[in-house]
Design an enzyme around this catalytic site. Structure first.
Site, PDB file in Angstrom:
ATOM      1  N   GLN A   1      24.221  43.053  34.146  1.00 19.90           N
ATOM      2  CA  GLN A   1      24.798  44.423  33.462  1.00 19.90           C
ATOM      3  C   GLN A   1      24.771  45.494  34.700  1.00 19.90           C
ATOM      4  OE1 GLN A   1      22.642  44.669  29.447  1.00 19.90           O
ATOM      5  NE2 GLN A   1      21.417  43.204  30.571  1.00 19.90           N
TER       6      GLN A   1
ATOM      7  N   VAL B   1      25.697  47.473  37.990  1.00 16.71           N
ATOM      8  CA  VAL B   1      26.955  47.708  38.632  1.00 16.71           C
ATOM      9  C   VAL B   1      26.593  48.092  40.334  1.00 16.71           C
ATOM     10  CG1 VAL B   1      28.076  48.848  36.759  1.00 16.71           C
ATOM     11  CG2 VAL B   1      26.856  50.115  38.115  1.00 16.71           C
TER      12      VAL B   1
ATOM     13  N   HIS C   1      29.407  44.969  33.423  1.00 15.57           N
ATOM     14  CA  HIS C   1      30.047  46.387  33.342  1.00 15.57           C
ATOM     15  C   HIS C   1      30.745  46.640  34.703  1.00 15.57           C
ATOM     16  CE1 HIS C   1      26.485  46.642  30.489  1.00 15.57           C
ATOM     17  NE2 HIS C   1      27.540  46.249  29.715  1.00 15.57           N
TER      18      HIS C   1
ATOM     19  N   CYS D   1      48.264  53.611  37.374  1.00 13.24           N
ATOM     20  CA  CYS D   1      48.994  52.504  37.387  1.00 13.24           C
ATOM     21  C   CYS D   1      48.340  51.304  37.985  1.00 13.24           C
ATOM     22  CB  CYS D   1      49.855  53.005  38.767  1.00 13.24           C
ATOM     23  SG  CYS D   1      48.684  53.118  40.386  1.00 13.24           S
TER      24      CYS D   1
ATOM     25  N   CYS E   1      45.318  59.538  42.932  1.00  9.56           N
ATOM     26  CA  CYS E   1      45.723  58.248  43.476  1.00  9.56           C
ATOM     27  C   CYS E   1      46.977  58.318  44.412  1.00  9.56           C
ATOM     28  CB  CYS E   1      46.257  57.197  42.285  1.00  9.56           C
ATOM     29  SG  CYS E   1      47.176  55.924  42.623  1.00  9.56           S
TER      30      CYS E   1
ATOM     31  N   GLY F   1      14.894  41.129  33.842  1.00 10.57           N
ATOM     32  CA  GLY F   1      14.859  42.565  34.041  1.00 10.57           C
ATOM     33  C   GLY F   1      15.774  43.474  33.021  1.00 10.57           C
ATOM     34  N   SER F   2      15.629  43.079  31.849  1.00  9.49           N
ATOM     35  CA  SER F   2      16.657  43.850  31.020  1.00  9.49           C
ATOM     36  C   SER F   2      15.822  44.055  29.523  1.00  9.49           C
ATOM     37  CB  SER F   2      18.100  43.177  30.664  1.00  9.49           C
ATOM     38  OG  SER F   2      18.542  44.003  29.682  1.00  9.49           O
TER      39      SER F   2
END
Length: 292
Positions: free
Chosen positions: A123, A125, A141, A152, A200, A240-241
């Site tokens: 989970q 990032v 995630h 785009c 972008c 660890g959650s």
């Protein structure tokens, strides 16, 4: 028992007792009995790499500050919210991107290489599992090390975007006040005001980290794929959650439905405590290396 939280890298790890030999034995039995282990990790595996989490008692972001992470709708809707997000992220990035995997990440990579770990779902990032060398893995995630265009769909590396920020803001400087779990830092509105955010380069669209912000949902394809990996597994280990976020919790519910044995390694209570076959209250990087 002495309380284990010694080095400075453990500033964001809740205090806990050293692993009990009985716990080590029980987790060893659990892992030995598994042939195709499904592992789900959360912020508690990365706190030992110096990255704070949100919910840990006393040391998590929610306990220490009134800060809350950005909401998806706010990021998409508001240019000033994006400016604030990216300014903080720009300042925090050099430190956040330099964090390294700890022993727990390396153990899970080794289990994969030994054929013990069937699939890993994180989970987080922070890219620490990828840095450790895990390959049979889904970043539920997303990952802060990638950025994409909402217009785009073009993807670039976050490190490349850092160079665009530097080019656009050659004289902009800001001192950070503490780092947050998602890699940004605390800045005042005054500091943020003159920060320039690039669009972008292909279509002029909005650039967003390739992560699921709060209030957004994980794609159906990704969820289906993880369910498939779980269906091929014979047990589930949560590392660890607290499993408070539904996007991860749903897989524990699916594992319970399939009557898979579930073990939890997490400091503090979790949403699964009442139906797990094993609950261990230890540091991930201290207990996992003891499992053969």
């Amino acid at each position: 028992h002495s309380v284990s939280r010694a080095s400075s890298n453990l500033a964001f790890v809740p205090a806990c007792l050293p692993p009990d030999p009985v716990d080590v034995e029980e987790l060893q039995r659990f892992v030995s009995n598994s042939k195709r282990l499904f592992v789900m990790t959360g912020a508690g595996i990365s706190t030992e790499s110096g990255i704070p989490d949100y919910r840990s008692e006393g040391v998590g972001l929610y306990a220490r500050t009134d800060r809350r992470p950005i909401q998806h709708a706010e990021f998409v809707r508001s240019a000033s919210a994006r400016q604030r997000y990216w300014a903080r992220n720009f300042v925090g990035w050099p430190q956040f991107s330099s964090h390294q995997p700890n022993r727990a990440h390396l153990v899970l990579r080794d289990w994969e290489r030994l054929g013990k770990l069937h699939w890993l779902v994180t989970q987080n990032v922070d890219a620490l599992h990828a840095k450790a060398g895990s390959q049979r893995m889904t970043e539920l995630h997303g990952c802060t090390h990638r950025v994409f265009c909402l217009g785009c769909g073009d993807q670039i590396l976050r490190s490349e975007l850092q160079e665009h920020f530097e080019a656009l803001n050659p004289t902009w400087k800001a001192e950070a006040f503490g780092v947050a779990p998602d890699g940004d830092v605390f800045l005042t509105d005054e500091q943020v005001r003159n920060f320039q955010v690039p669009a972008c380069h292909k279509c002029g669209g909005i650039l967003k980290p390739d992560v699921t912000f709060f209030g957004d949902t994980v794609s159906r394809e990704k969820v289906d794929f993880v369910h498939q990996c779980l269906a091929e597994s014979d047990s589930m280990l949560v590392v660890g959650s607290s499993m408070q976020v539904y996007s991860g919790y749903r897989f524990a519910l699916a594992a319970r439905e399939k009557q898979l044995p579930i073990a939890i390694l997490n400091i503090g209570p979790t949403r699964l405590d009442h139906f797990a076959s094993l609950k261990l209250n230890s540091r991930c990087g201290e207990l996992l290396p003891l499992i053969v």
